[in-house]
Design a protein around this motif. Structure first.
Motif, PDB file in Angstrom:
ATOM      1  N   PHE A 146       0.882  -1.288  -0.090  1.00  0.00           N
ATOM      2  CA  PHE A 146      -0.202   0.099   0.055  1.00  0.00           C
ATOM      3  C   PHE A 146       0.822   1.098  -0.093  1.00  0.00           C
ATOM      4  CE2 PHE A 146      -2.653  -3.197   1.727  1.00  0.00           C
ATOM      5  CZ  PHE A 146      -4.084  -2.931   1.012  1.00  0.00           C
ATOM      6  N   LYS A 147       0.687   2.009  -0.956  1.00  0.00           N
ATOM      7  CA  LYS A 147       1.627   3.406  -1.043  1.00  0.00           C
ATOM      8  C   LYS A 147       0.651   4.439  -0.952  1.00  0.00           C
ATOM      9  CE  LYS A 147       4.977   1.061  -3.875  1.00  0.00           C
ATOM     10  NZ  LYS A 147       5.683   0.896  -5.242  1.00  0.00           N
ATOM     11  N   LEU A 148       0.908   5.639  -0.420  1.00  0.00           N
ATOM     12  CA  LEU A 148       0.378   6.916  -0.113  1.00  0.00           C
ATOM     13  C   LEU A 148       1.357   7.885  -0.471  1.00  0.00           C
ATOM     14  CD1 LEU A 148      -1.951   8.894   0.465  1.00  0.00           C
ATOM     15  CD2 LEU A 148      -0.918   8.907   2.736  1.00  0.00           C
ATOM     16  N   ARG A 149       1.011   8.605  -1.736  1.00  0.00           N
ATOM     17  CA  ARG A 149       2.312   9.476  -2.458  1.00  0.00           C
ATOM     18  C   ARG A 149       1.862  10.697  -1.911  1.00  0.00           C
ATOM     19  NH1 ARG A 149       5.208   6.991  -5.983  1.00  0.00           N
ATOM     20  NH2 ARG A 149       4.353   4.924  -6.850  1.00  0.00           N
ATOM     21  N   GLY A 150       2.692  11.633  -1.652  1.00  0.00           N
ATOM     22  CA  GLY A 150       2.697  12.880  -1.014  1.00  0.00           C
ATOM     23  C   GLY A 150       2.812  12.967   0.406  1.00  0.00           C
ATOM     24  N   TYR A 151       2.132  13.847   1.127  1.00  0.00           N
ATOM     25  CA  TYR A 151       2.178  13.784   2.652  1.00  0.00           C
ATOM     26  C   TYR A 151       3.363  13.612   3.317  1.00  0.00           C
ATOM     27  CZ  TYR A 151      -3.042  13.553   1.574  1.00  0.00           C
ATOM     28  OH  TYR A 151      -4.102  13.553   1.089  1.00  0.00           O
ATOM     29  N   THR A 152       4.740  14.230   2.570  1.00  0.00           N
ATOM     30  CA  THR A 152       5.834  14.036   3.003  1.00  0.00           C
ATOM     31  C   THR A 152       6.045  14.840   4.346  1.00  0.00           C
ATOM     32  OG1 THR A 152       6.594  15.672   1.485  1.00  0.00           O
ATOM     33  CG2 THR A 152       6.732  13.317   1.040  1.00  0.00           C
ATOM     34  N   ASN A 153       5.122  15.719   4.653  1.00  0.00           N
ATOM     35  CA  ASN A 153       5.536  16.530   5.757  1.00  0.00           C
ATOM     36  C   ASN A 153       4.483  16.265   6.891  1.00  0.00           C
ATOM     37  OD1 ASN A 153       7.138  18.379   4.758  1.00  0.00           O
ATOM     38  ND2 ASN A 153       5.178  19.563   3.978  1.00  0.00           N
ATOM     39  N   GLY A 213       6.620   9.243  -0.331  1.00  0.00           N
ATOM     40  CA  GLY A 213       5.478   9.232   0.461  1.00  0.00           C
ATOM     41  C   GLY A 213       5.501   8.053   1.556  1.00  0.00           C
ATOM     42  N   TRP A 214       4.640   7.414   1.641  1.00  0.00           N
ATOM     43  CA  TRP A 214       4.575   6.509   2.710  1.00  0.00           C
ATOM     44  C   TRP A 214       4.318   5.093   2.204  1.00  0.00           C
ATOM     45  CZ3 TRP A 214       5.225   8.211   7.765  1.00  0.00           C
ATOM     46  CH2 TRP A 214       5.272   9.468   7.781  1.00  0.00           C
ATOM     47  N   LYS A 215       4.602   4.017   2.789  1.00  0.00           N
ATOM     48  CA  LYS A 215       4.486   2.628   2.122  1.00  0.00           C
ATOM     49  C   LYS A 215       4.282   1.727   3.436  1.00  0.00           C
ATOM     50  CE  LYS A 215       6.932  -1.021  -0.412  1.00  0.00           C
ATOM     51  NZ  LYS A 215       8.148  -1.296  -1.287  1.00  0.00           N
ATOM     52  N   TYR A 216       3.531   0.661   3.140  1.00  0.00           N
ATOM     53  CA  TYR A 216       3.305  -0.488   3.955  1.00  0.00           C
ATOM     54  C   TYR A 216       2.932  -1.796   3.517  1.00  0.00           C
ATOM     55  CZ  TYR A 216       2.841  -2.837   8.624  1.00  0.00           C
ATOM     56  OH  TYR A 216       2.917  -3.712   9.894  1.00  0.00           O
ATOM     57  N   VAL A 217       3.675  -2.850   3.709  1.00  0.00           N
ATOM     58  CA  VAL A 217       3.428  -4.078   2.960  1.00  0.00           C
ATOM     59  C   VAL A 217       2.991  -5.226   4.012  1.00  0.00           C
ATOM     60  CG1 VAL A 217       4.154  -6.060   1.626  1.00  0.00           C
ATOM     61  CG2 VAL A 217       5.210  -3.733   1.506  1.00  0.00           C
ATOM     62  N   ILE A 236      -4.786   6.992   7.461  1.00  0.00           N
ATOM     63  CA  ILE A 236      -4.852   7.980   8.651  1.00  0.00           C
ATOM     64  C   ILE A 236      -3.779   8.853   8.771  1.00  0.00           C
ATOM     65  CG2 ILE A 236      -5.610   8.435  11.112  1.00  0.00           C
ATOM     66  CD1 ILE A 236      -6.451   5.418  11.282  1.00  0.00           C
ATOM     67  N   VAL A 237      -3.852  10.198   8.265  1.00  0.00           N
ATOM     68  CA  VAL A 237      -2.766  10.856   8.297  1.00  0.00           C
ATOM     69  C   VAL A 237      -2.902  12.075   9.354  1.00  0.00           C
ATOM     70  CG1 VAL A 237      -1.553  12.695   6.858  1.00  0.00           C
ATOM     71  CG2 VAL A 237      -2.662  10.703   5.660  1.00  0.00           C
ATOM     72  N   ASP A 238      -1.916  11.946  10.202  1.00  0.00           N
ATOM     73  CA  ASP A 238      -1.935  12.795  11.627  1.00  0.00           C
ATOM     74  C   ASP A 238      -3.446  12.872  12.274  1.00  0.00           C
ATOM     75  OD1 ASP A 238       0.932  13.055  11.310  1.00  0.00           O
ATOM     76  OD2 ASP A 238       0.616  14.855  10.007  1.00  0.00           O
ATOM     77  N   GLY A 239      -4.058  11.742  12.160  1.00  0.00           N
ATOM     78  CA  GLY A 239      -5.447  11.786  12.669  1.00  0.00           C
ATOM     79  C   GLY A 239      -6.639  11.907  11.902  1.00  0.00           C
ATOM     80  N   GLU A 240      -6.140  12.187  10.500  1.00  0.00           N
ATOM     81  CA  GLU A 240      -7.367  12.448   9.516  1.00  0.00           C
ATOM     82  C   GLU A 240      -7.379  11.328   8.667  1.00  0.00           C
ATOM     83  OE1 GLU A 240      -8.406  15.443   5.947  1.00  0.00           O
ATOM     84  OE2 GLU A 240      -6.686  15.905   7.182  1.00  0.00           O
TER      85      GLU A 240
END
Length: 322
Positions: free
Chosen positions: A243-250, A276-280, A293-297
């Protein structure tokens, strides 16, 4: 113990004990490569053909091949829709996505020459089965058949049955081969019997047949009661899914959550990457709903257009594992 952790352990433990016909044997007419089914027709494999309308059987060498079509249950026995591409003098090929087939994925099929002649495998070919069309037997009687599993040295499911060194024959039968009692003959080893299969992600039931006697897998604790008040062993084949979420690097913290972990809000903390972010995680076959869930959102996957309502007023991203 958390449910997802249990599933992962289940996958590791159930990835055990099994063997059928020789690992060098392959099903004639098709192979599975990744998420594709590759049909291959070799004219040298056939000696007879049947004329569809008259039922007359002729020698294959008398037929001038103009085109070859894959015809089966999956395309309602069409004689012109799934046309193959010629790759050399004798060989034709057609590549189809696994998504073109239903989840059961057990289909009978044949090769049709010039849109009207059925190529006939040998009646002694172990990879053939009697075929029907609209409830009636098709002229020519036999069709090639494919299953959700096939023997492969590099397969993802290794079955091992320890002991039974005096047995003459051990068969692996299960929901992945319609409980065929002869197809998957296991190989004898110094510790017992073994077979490696390539299987698509799903939950399967199986048993061993030792010299004609059916039994559950003594090395697998996962089982379910069958209609004979005995037990079938259960194996859950999973596929590692990224699973990849592109962006949100901050962002400081991003969590993957979904139907596969009961929407846990803290368990799958994603790893920060350049993009960005990744989880397998290993997932069973089928449909899975998920969100980030990005910083609680909570957000859906902005790079996945496939979304569904969950019946409770929420919209989730969808991941299909096949």
């Amino acid at each position: 113990m958390k449910k997802t952790t249990l599933h992962i352990i289940y996958f590791i433990i159930a990835f055990v004990s099994f063997n059928a016909f020789s690992q060098k044997d392959e099903f004639k007419g098709y192979k599975i490569e990744g998420d594709s089914v590759v049909f291959t027709f070799d004219a040298r494999d056939y000696k007879k053909f049947t004329q569809e309308y008259t039922g007359q059987i002729h020698d294959f060498q008398d037929l001038d091949i103009e085109n070859v079509v894959v015809s089966g249950e999956f395309n309602k026995w069409s004689v012109d829709h799934w046309k193959m591409k010629q790759v050399d003098t004798y060989t034709y090929e057609l590549r189809k996505s696994i998504s073109d087939f239903t989840d059961e994925f057990s289909w009978e099929f044949k090769f049709v020459i010039n849109n009207s002649f059925w190529a006939e495998p040998s009646k002694n070919d172990p990879n053939t089965a009697k075929a029907t069309k609209n409830g009636r037997r098709i002229r020519g009687v036999y069709n090639l058949k494919m299953y959700t599993a096939f023997p492969s040295d590099k397969g993802n499911a290794n079955f091992k049955l320890k002991g039974f060194k005096d047995a003459k024959e051990v068969i692996l039968a299960g929901s992945f081969n319609k409980w065929n009692e002869t197809l998957f003959r296991m190989n004898k080893t110094v510790t017992g019997w073994e077979l490696t299969l390539q299987m698509k992600p799903d939950v399967y039931q199986y048993r061993y047949i030792v010299d004609g006697k059916w039994m559950e897998d003594p090395g697998n604790p996962y089982k379910t009661k069958n209609e004979y008040s005995e037990y079938n062993s259960v194996i859950n084949i999973k596929e590692y899914t990224a699973f990849k979420l592109r962006g949100y690097t901050n962002a400081e913290k991003v969590v993957l959550t979904g139907s596969f972990n009961n929407w846990n809000e803290d368990e799958f903390k994603m790893r920060k990457m350049d993009y960005g972010w990744k989880y397998v995680i290993p997932l069973s076959g089928g449909k899975h709903h998920y969100k980030f869930i990005v910083d609680g959102e909570w957000i859906t996957d902005p790079n996945n257009s496939v979304k569904e309502h969950d019946g409770e007023g929420h919209v989730n991203s969808v991941c299909m594992v096949k």
